[in-house]
Design a protein around this motif. Structure first.
Motif, PDB file in Angstrom:
ATOM      1  N   ALA A 199      -5.697  -1.828   6.874  1.00 38.29           N
ATOM      2  CA  ALA A 199      -6.077  -3.217   7.144  1.00 38.29           C
ATOM      3  C   ALA A 199      -4.860  -4.139   7.221  1.00 38.29           C
ATOM      4  CB  ALA A 199      -7.039  -3.711   6.062  1.00 38.29           C
ATOM      5  N   ASP A 200      -3.845  -3.841   6.391  1.00 34.70           N
ATOM      6  CA  ASP A 200      -2.646  -4.689   6.354  1.00 34.70           C
ATOM      7  C   ASP A 200      -1.597  -4.283   7.379  1.00 34.70           C
ATOM      8  OD1 ASP A 200      -3.823  -6.038   4.303  1.00 34.70           O
ATOM      9  OD2 ASP A 200      -2.624  -5.136   2.709  1.00 34.70           O
ATOM     10  N   GLY A 201      -1.846  -3.183   8.093  1.00 35.24           N
ATOM     11  CA  GLY A 201      -0.900  -2.743   9.100  1.00 35.24           C
ATOM     12  C   GLY A 201       0.217  -1.856   8.583  1.00 35.24           C
ATOM     13  N   GLU A 202       0.184  -1.495   7.287  1.00 31.65           N
ATOM     14  CA  GLU A 202       1.215  -0.598   6.743  1.00 31.65           C
ATOM     15  C   GLU A 202       0.966   0.846   7.177  1.00 31.65           C
ATOM     16  OE1 GLU A 202       2.963  -0.920   2.764  1.00 31.65           O
ATOM     17  OE2 GLU A 202       1.465  -2.472   2.378  1.00 31.65           O
ATOM     18  N   PHE A 203      -0.307   1.208   7.322  1.00 31.20           N
ATOM     19  CA  PHE A 203      -0.674   2.549   7.745  1.00 31.20           C
ATOM     20  C   PHE A 203      -1.344   2.482   9.110  1.00 31.20           C
ATOM     21  CE2 PHE A 203      -1.353   3.451   2.976  1.00 31.20           C
ATOM     22  CZ  PHE A 203      -0.018   3.777   2.818  1.00 31.20           C
ATOM     23  N   SER A 204      -1.161   3.546   9.881  1.00 29.85           N
ATOM     24  CA  SER A 204      -1.758   3.561  11.220  1.00 29.85           C
ATOM     25  C   SER A 204      -2.338   4.935  11.549  1.00 29.85           C
ATOM     26  CB  SER A 204      -0.699   3.175  12.270  1.00 29.85           C
ATOM     27  OG  SER A 204       0.434   4.030  12.168  1.00 29.85           O
ATOM     28  N   ALA A 232       0.820  -1.209   0.000  1.00 29.65           N
ATOM     29  CA  ALA A 232       0.000   0.000   0.000  1.00 29.65           C
ATOM     30  C   ALA A 232       0.853   1.257   0.000  1.00 29.65           C
ATOM     31  CB  ALA A 232      -0.939  -0.002   1.208  1.00 29.65           C
ATOM     32  N   ARG A 233       1.951   1.261   0.744  1.00 26.69           N
ATOM     33  CA  ARG A 233       2.777   2.470   0.818  1.00 26.69           C
ATOM     34  C   ARG A 233       3.355   2.819  -0.543  1.00 26.69           C
ATOM     35  NH1 ARG A 233       7.376   5.214   1.530  1.00 26.69           N
ATOM     36  NH2 ARG A 233       7.475   6.674   3.276  1.00 26.69           N
ATOM     37  N   GLU A 234       3.905   1.826  -1.230  1.00 27.31           N
ATOM     38  CA  GLU A 234       4.499   2.074  -2.540  1.00 27.31           C
ATOM     39  C   GLU A 234       3.428   2.478  -3.554  1.00 27.31           C
ATOM     40  OE1 GLU A 234       7.348  -0.165  -5.856  1.00 27.31           O
ATOM     41  OE2 GLU A 234       7.060  -1.040  -3.862  1.00 27.31           O
ATOM     42  N   ARG A 235       2.268   1.841  -3.455  1.00 27.72           N
ATOM     43  CA  ARG A 235       1.183   2.185  -4.385  1.00 27.72           C
ATOM     44  C   ARG A 235       0.687   3.606  -4.143  1.00 27.72           C
ATOM     45  NH1 ARG A 235      -1.736  -0.600  -7.857  1.00 27.72           N
ATOM     46  NH2 ARG A 235      -0.670  -2.487  -7.177  1.00 27.72           N
ATOM     47  N   LEU A 236       0.523   3.978  -2.877  1.00 29.56           N
ATOM     48  CA  LEU A 236       0.059   5.328  -2.582  1.00 29.56           C
ATOM     49  C   LEU A 236       1.097   6.357  -3.028  1.00 29.56           C
ATOM     50  CD1 LEU A 236      -2.126   7.108  -1.353  1.00 29.56           C
ATOM     51  CD2 LEU A 236      -0.969   6.902   0.855  1.00 29.56           C
ATOM     52  N   LEU A 264       1.280  11.428   6.563  1.00 30.79           N
ATOM     53  CA  LEU A 264      -0.090  11.588   7.059  1.00 30.79           C
ATOM     54  C   LEU A 264      -0.696  10.250   7.466  1.00 30.79           C
ATOM     55  CD1 LEU A 264      -1.455  13.995   4.289  1.00 30.79           C
ATOM     56  CD2 LEU A 264      -1.127  14.593   6.697  1.00 30.79           C
ATOM     57  N   PHE A 265      -0.171   9.180   6.918  1.00 32.33           N
ATOM     58  CA  PHE A 265      -0.812   7.877   7.109  1.00 32.33           C
ATOM     59  C   PHE A 265      -0.025   6.964   8.044  1.00 32.33           C
ATOM     60  CE2 PHE A 265      -1.905   9.743   3.070  1.00 32.33           C
ATOM     61  CZ  PHE A 265      -3.282   9.785   3.171  1.00 32.33           C
ATOM     62  N   VAL A 266       0.937   7.564   8.748  1.00 28.19           N
ATOM     63  CA  VAL A 266       1.697   6.807   9.738  1.00 28.19           C
ATOM     64  C   VAL A 266       1.709   7.598  11.030  1.00 28.19           C
ATOM     65  CG1 VAL A 266       3.900   5.743  10.334  1.00 28.19           C
ATOM     66  CG2 VAL A 266       3.148   5.832   7.927  1.00 28.19           C
ATOM     67  N   PHE A 279      -7.597   6.969  -3.966  1.00 28.18           N
ATOM     68  CA  PHE A 279      -6.632   7.027  -2.873  1.00 28.18           C
ATOM     69  C   PHE A 279      -7.170   6.316  -1.629  1.00 28.18           C
ATOM     70  CE2 PHE A 279      -5.809  10.511  -5.720  1.00 28.18           C
ATOM     71  CZ  PHE A 279      -4.437  10.518  -5.835  1.00 28.18           C
ATOM     72  N   ARG A 280      -8.465   6.470  -1.395  1.00 27.36           N
ATOM     73  CA  ARG A 280      -9.080   5.882  -0.203  1.00 27.36           C
ATOM     74  C   ARG A 280      -8.934   4.360  -0.193  1.00 27.36           C
ATOM     75  NH1 ARG A 280     -12.668   7.859   3.519  1.00 27.36           N
ATOM     76  NH2 ARG A 280     -12.713   9.811   2.324  1.00 27.36           N
ATOM     77  N   ARG A 281      -9.120   3.729  -1.338  1.00 29.72           N
ATOM     78  CA  ARG A 281      -9.004   2.267  -1.399  1.00 29.72           C
ATOM     79  C   ARG A 281      -7.614   1.810  -0.980  1.00 29.72           C
ATOM     80  NH1 ARG A 281     -12.350   2.863  -6.067  1.00 29.72           N
ATOM     81  NH2 ARG A 281     -10.509   3.079  -7.402  1.00 29.72           N
ATOM     82  N   VAL A 282      -6.608   2.532  -1.418  1.00 20.55           N
ATOM     83  CA  VAL A 282      -5.232   2.160  -1.076  1.00 20.55           C
ATOM     84  C   VAL A 282      -4.959   2.397   0.407  1.00 20.55           C
ATOM     85  CG1 VAL A 282      -2.797   2.580  -1.569  1.00 20.55           C
ATOM     86  CG2 VAL A 282      -4.473   2.676  -3.422  1.00 20.55           C
ATOM     87  N   VAL A 283      -5.428   3.521   0.914  1.00 23.90           N
ATOM     88  CA  VAL A 283      -5.203   3.831   2.332  1.00 23.90           C
ATOM     89  C   VAL A 283      -5.909   2.808   3.219  1.00 23.90           C
ATOM     90  CG1 VAL A 283      -5.673   5.505   4.158  1.00 23.90           C
ATOM     91  CG2 VAL A 283      -4.833   6.293   1.930  1.00 23.90           C
ATOM     92  N   GLU A 284      -7.145   2.497   2.911  1.00 24.84           N
ATOM     93  CA  GLU A 284      -7.892   1.528   3.725  1.00 24.84           C
ATOM     94  C   GLU A 284      -7.237   0.156   3.676  1.00 24.84           C
ATOM     95  OE1 GLU A 284     -11.869   1.869   2.254  1.00 24.84           O
ATOM     96  OE2 GLU A 284     -12.336   3.582   3.564  1.00 24.84           O
ATOM     97  N   ARG A 285      -6.717  -0.209   2.523  1.00 27.58           N
ATOM     98  CA  ARG A 285      -5.989  -1.477   2.427  1.00 27.58           C
ATOM     99  C   ARG A 285      -4.733  -1.422   3.289  1.00 27.58           C
ATOM    100  NH1 ARG A 285      -2.350  -2.897  -2.781  1.00 27.58           N
ATOM    101  NH2 ARG A 285      -0.700  -3.894  -1.582  1.00 27.58           N
ATOM    102  N   GLY A 286      -4.039  -0.279   3.259  1.00 28.36           N
ATOM    103  CA  GLY A 286      -2.836  -0.136   4.068  1.00 28.36           C
ATOM    104  C   GLY A 286      -3.116  -0.218   5.550  1.00 28.36           C
TER     105      GLY A 286
END
Length: 206
Positions: A152-157, A92-96, A202-204, A143-150
Motif C-alpha cells: 500500500a505504501d509503495g515499498e513492496f511491489s 515495512a521493509r525494515e519491519r519485515l 520476494l516482495f520487490v 507477516f501478511r499485515r506488514v507486506v500488505e502495508r508495504g
C-alpha cells in the motif's frame, strides 16, 4: 468482587505450574518422537507424576497435544510481537526484515522445537488439521499485515502477495536445515542475514 482466598490462589498457581510442566514435557517428546511416538505414560513418567494424576489436567492425549501446539504458537507470536515493538516505528521493509530474522532465530536458536513440530509435521491425525491450519493462519497474519502495508505504501511491489508469502514460509521452514548445528557463530550470523536479504527479494518485483 470478593478477593480470592490466599490458599485457593496458591493452589491455582501450583496447578498452573504443574500444567505448564506437563505441556513442556509433552512438547519435548513431540519434538523428539512426533505424535505417534508420544504417549501419556511417557509424559507422566518424565513429569514424575502418576498417569491418573495427568488426567486431572488433560482428558486425553489429543487434549494435551492441542495444548502443547497452542502454547508453542502463542510463544512464537509473542516473540514476534516483542521484536516488532522493540524496533519501533519503521518502514515495512525494515519491519519485515526484523520479523524474518526473529522467526529464523526462533526456529534455529531460541525455540528449535517449533521447527520440529510445525515445519516437518509427522503423522498428525485428521483432528489436528483445522487447528493447525488456524495456528498457521495466525502466524501468517503477522507477516501478511506488514507486506500488505508495504504494498500500500509503495515499498513492496510483488505481483501476488499470497504466492510471495507461501515462498517466504518455505524459506523459513528450510532455515533450520541451512543453519544446522556446527556452524560457527559468525558464519551463522552471515548466513542468517543472507537468508533475510534474499527473502525480502520476494516482495520487490523487477
Amino acid at each position: 468482587m470478593e478477593d480470592q482466598p490466599a490458599g485457593s490462589s496458591r493452589v491455582a498457581r501450583r496447578r498452573d505450574r504443574r500444567k505448564a510442566e506437563i505441556v513442556k514435557t509433552a512438547t519435548r517428546i513431540l519434538t523428539d518422537s512426533g505424535y505417534g511416538g508420544m504417549s501419556l505414560e511417557d509424559v507422566a513418567e518424565q513429569t514424575d507424576i502418576a498417569k491418573a494424576t495427568l488426567y486431572h489436567y488433560f482428558s486425553s492425549k489429543d487434549a494435551l497435544v492441542a495444548a502443547a501446539l497452542e502454547t508453542l504458537t502463542q510463544e512464537v507470536l509473542q516473540r514476534l510481537a516483542a521484536r516488532a515493538e522493540a524496533i519501533g516505528k519503521v518502514g515495512a521493509r525494515e519491519r519485515l526484515a526484523a520479523l524474518v530474522d526473529e522467526q529464523i532465530r526462533i526456529l534455529t536458536e531460541t525455540a528449535p522445537e517449533v521447527a520440529a513440530v510445525f515445519s516437518w509435521p509427522r503423522g498428525w491425525p485428521d483432528a489436528f488439521e483445522e487447528p493447525m491450519k488456524d495456528m498457521r493462519r495466525r502466524h501468517d497474519a503477522v507477516f501478511r499485515r506488514v507486506v500488505e502495508r508495504g504494498v500500500a505504501d509503495g515499498e513492496f511491489s510483488c505481483p501476488d502477495v499470497n504466492v510471495a508469502l507461501q515462498c517466504l514460509h518455505g524459506i523459513l521452514n528450510q532455515a533450520s536445515v541451512w543453519l544446522g548445528p556446527g556452524l560457527h557463530e559468525d558464519d551463522r550470523d552471515r548466513l542468517r542475514a543472507a537468508i533475510v536479504d534474499r527473502a525480502l527479494c520476494l516482495f520487490v518485483s523487477g
